[in-house]
Design an enzyme around this catalytic site. Structure first.
Site, PDB file in Angstrom:
ATOM      1  N   GLU A  36     102.668  49.136  13.552  1.00 41.85           N
ATOM      2  CA  GLU A  36     101.503  49.877  14.026  1.00 41.85           C
ATOM      3  C   GLU A  36     101.525  51.288  13.441  1.00 41.85           C
ATOM      4  O   GLU A  36     102.536  51.986  13.529  1.00 41.85           O
ATOM      5  CB  GLU A  36     101.500  49.939  15.554  1.00 41.85           C
ATOM      6  CG  GLU A  36     100.529  50.925  16.185  1.00 41.85           C
ATOM      7  CD  GLU A  36      99.088  50.720  15.749  1.00 41.85           C
ATOM      8  OE1 GLU A  36      98.391  51.729  15.574  1.00 41.85           O
ATOM      9  OE2 GLU A  36      98.663  49.551  15.579  1.00 41.85           O
ATOM     10  N   ARG A 110      89.255  47.349  27.996  1.00 38.21           N
ATOM     11  CA  ARG A 110      90.042  46.880  26.846  1.00 38.21           C
ATOM     12  C   ARG A 110      91.543  46.953  27.137  1.00 38.21           C
ATOM     13  O   ARG A 110      92.307  46.097  26.706  1.00 38.21           O
ATOM     14  CB  ARG A 110      89.707  47.704  25.594  1.00 38.21           C
ATOM     15  CG  ARG A 110      88.307  47.473  25.053  1.00 38.21           C
ATOM     16  CD  ARG A 110      88.130  48.136  23.696  1.00 38.21           C
ATOM     17  NE  ARG A 110      88.851  47.425  22.660  1.00 38.21           N
ATOM     18  CZ  ARG A 110      88.329  46.455  21.908  1.00 38.21           C
ATOM     19  NH1 ARG A 110      87.084  46.051  22.119  1.00 38.21           N
ATOM     20  NH2 ARG A 110      89.046  45.875  20.981  1.00 38.21           N
ATOM     21  N   TYR A 219      77.871  46.887  32.869  1.00 38.23           N
ATOM     22  CA  TYR A 219      78.599  45.915  33.682  1.00 38.23           C
ATOM     23  C   TYR A 219      79.859  46.568  34.248  1.00 38.23           C
ATOM     24  O   TYR A 219      80.360  47.553  33.693  1.00 38.23           O
ATOM     25  CB  TYR A 219      78.954  44.663  32.866  1.00 38.23           C
ATOM     26  CG  TYR A 219      79.637  44.906  31.540  1.00 38.23           C
ATOM     27  CD1 TYR A 219      81.019  45.100  31.454  1.00 38.23           C
ATOM     28  CD2 TYR A 219      78.897  44.915  30.350  1.00 38.23           C
ATOM     29  CE1 TYR A 219      81.645  45.300  30.231  1.00 38.23           C
ATOM     30  CE2 TYR A 219      79.522  45.118  29.128  1.00 38.23           C
ATOM     31  CZ  TYR A 219      80.891  45.307  29.070  1.00 38.23           C
ATOM     32  OH  TYR A 219      81.512  45.513  27.863  1.00 38.23           O
ATOM     33  N   ASP A 296      89.362  41.390  12.919  1.00 36.64           N
ATOM     34  CA  ASP A 296      88.393  42.226  12.215  1.00 36.64           C
ATOM     35  C   ASP A 296      88.760  42.461  10.757  1.00 36.64           C
ATOM     36  O   ASP A 296      87.890  42.796   9.948  1.00 36.64           O
ATOM     37  CB  ASP A 296      88.257  43.577  12.923  1.00 36.64           C
ATOM     38  CG  ASP A 296      87.387  43.500  14.160  1.00 36.64           C
ATOM     39  OD1 ASP A 296      86.740  42.459  14.376  1.00 36.64           O
ATOM     40  OD2 ASP A 296      87.356  44.487  14.921  1.00 36.64           O
TER      41      ASP A 296
END
Length: 411
Positions: A36, A110, A219, A296
């Site tokens: 990362e 998330r 939401y 992605d």
């Protein structure tokens, strides 16, 4: 080198897709090292929608129970005409929906998806997590593959998975197709504590108000403690923007034509941030020898079908599945992964684009026809329209799936 149990797999990118890929590979009996670029493993952002296909994938990864514990199980998807304020279509998400697809539809912060994946990786002896490891490319030969770090170091393995997002350095070398495509759509996001939301504006559903070249969606997330707000406008933006703060008045002025109920919700928002949405076109091949793309990095899509994270999770499960088949060669294993995922990922990309152009952002007569078409669909028809995406358990695209049109777009 043969693809045998105990392969070393280098995963570039420590987001949702990268962690899922590492966990899937480790559960298949291999060792995964996640690289990362940021100083720590964390997921930024706000709300995310998880259809049943995502939960099928999360269950396969062993984290479905924990994500469910954090999720809000929504009861309805509702599309509103943002001009008239009328309901265009409603898809109930309980009863027949859950029975047909075998899992709920949920919304989460998330972080409430990311943290269970991160915890599972930390607890698995086959996963190593290395932050502050920025990858700029890779090298490979007959003996293995090496991730090349920005500081010149290398991390070696038997194969490498590029899960480093829409601006993937791995894709940059593998495909060489330059920066992502700027969609011309700008989104404004914020979250509101639910305690600040009037009782009459609270609802356990995903509601989207569709108007001419704009839409507004809201939401609950974070176990119902927050309300997620996202407002999007097709403004022809030509420059990528990522998370810039914007004045509250700017957002209110842009969406001042919202119907009263939606406008009340929008006006609760503060601390808005903005992004210009980007994507890429279909990519049929995302494998180069011992290297493959995921999520992605392979198939970025606009947010309109709410399937971006779902597709990354599916990728990870299929990757683990083919890694568990003990193929004779690494390259054969990755080619199989690409073959299974290619058409389904492209379908999700296509649906995501079509929903924005043919369903949400139309105006005048086109909007009237949209409403008539949607209102003519029976509950069973609506389930049929979302089934190709929401109902998948094998995560490949059935050959009989036909190209999307307005009736297919659904939600």
């Amino acid at each position: 080198m043969g693809a045998t149990i105990g392969m070393d797999i280098v995963v570039v990118g420590g987001g949702i897709g990268g962690l899922a890929a590492a966990l899937s590979a480790a559960r298949a009996g291999h060792r995964a090292t996640v690289l990362e670029r940021a100083p720590s493993f964390q997921e930024l952002g706000a709300g995310i929608q998880l259809a049943p296909n995502a939960f099928h994938a999360l269950d396969a990864l062993g984290v479905g129970v924990e994500v469910r514990r954090r999720a809000v199980f929504t009861e309805e998807l509702r599309l509103m005409d943002g001009v008239s304020g009328d309901v265009a279509v409603s898809l109930p998400l309980t009863g027949a929906y859950r029975k047909r697809f075998g899992n709920p539809y949920a919304v989460v912060h998330r972080g409430d998806l990311f943290q269970p994946l991160l915890q599972a990786c930390r607890q698995h002896p086959g996963v190593d997590l290395l932050a502050d490891h920025a990858v700029v490319g890779y090298e490979q030969d007959a003996d293995g593959v090496r991730a090349v770090l920005a500081d010149g170091r290398q991390v070696a393995g038997d194969l490498l998975i590029g899960a480093d997002g829409i601006r993937s350095a791995v894709r940059g070398q593998l495909v060489g197709d330059g920066p992502p495509r700027v969609s011309g759509h700008t989104i404004y996001r914020c979250v509101v504590p639910m305690g600040e939301v009037p009782e009459d504006l609270r609802a356990n559903r995903v509601t989207l108000w569709a108007g001419p070249k704009w839409h507004f969606v809201h939401y609950p997330i974070a176990r119902g403690e927050l309300l997620n707000l996202a407002a999007t406008v097709d403004d022809g933006a030509s420059r990528a923007v990522v998370g810039d703060p914007v004045p509250t008045d700017r957002v209110r002025n842009l969406f001042h034509r919202l119907p009263p109920v939606a406008r009340r919700l929008l006006h609760l928002g503060r601390d808005w941030r903005t992004w210009v949405l980007c994507d890429r076109g279909r990519l049929d091949r995302w494998v180069d020898g011992r290297v493959a793309l995921l999520g992605d990095a392979a198939h970025p899509m606009l947010q309109y079908a709410a399937q971006g994270a779902c597709m990354a999770l599916e990728d990870a499960v299929v990757l683990g599945r083919v890694l568990g088949e003990h193929a004779a060669e690494v390259t054969t294993t990755l080619e199989r992964y690409n073959d299974v995922r290619r058409e389904r990922a492209a379908f999700a990309q296509h649906v995501s684009t079509e929903i924005g152009t043919q369903l949400y952002h139309v105006a005048g007569e086109e909007a009237r026809q949209r409403n008539e078409m949607l209102r003519a669909l029976s509950p069973s028809d609506l389930l049929d329209r979302v089934a190709p995406l929401h109902g998948s358990r094998g995560f490949g695209l059935p050959a009989a799936t036909r190209p999307v049109d307005l009736a297919d777009a659904g939600h």
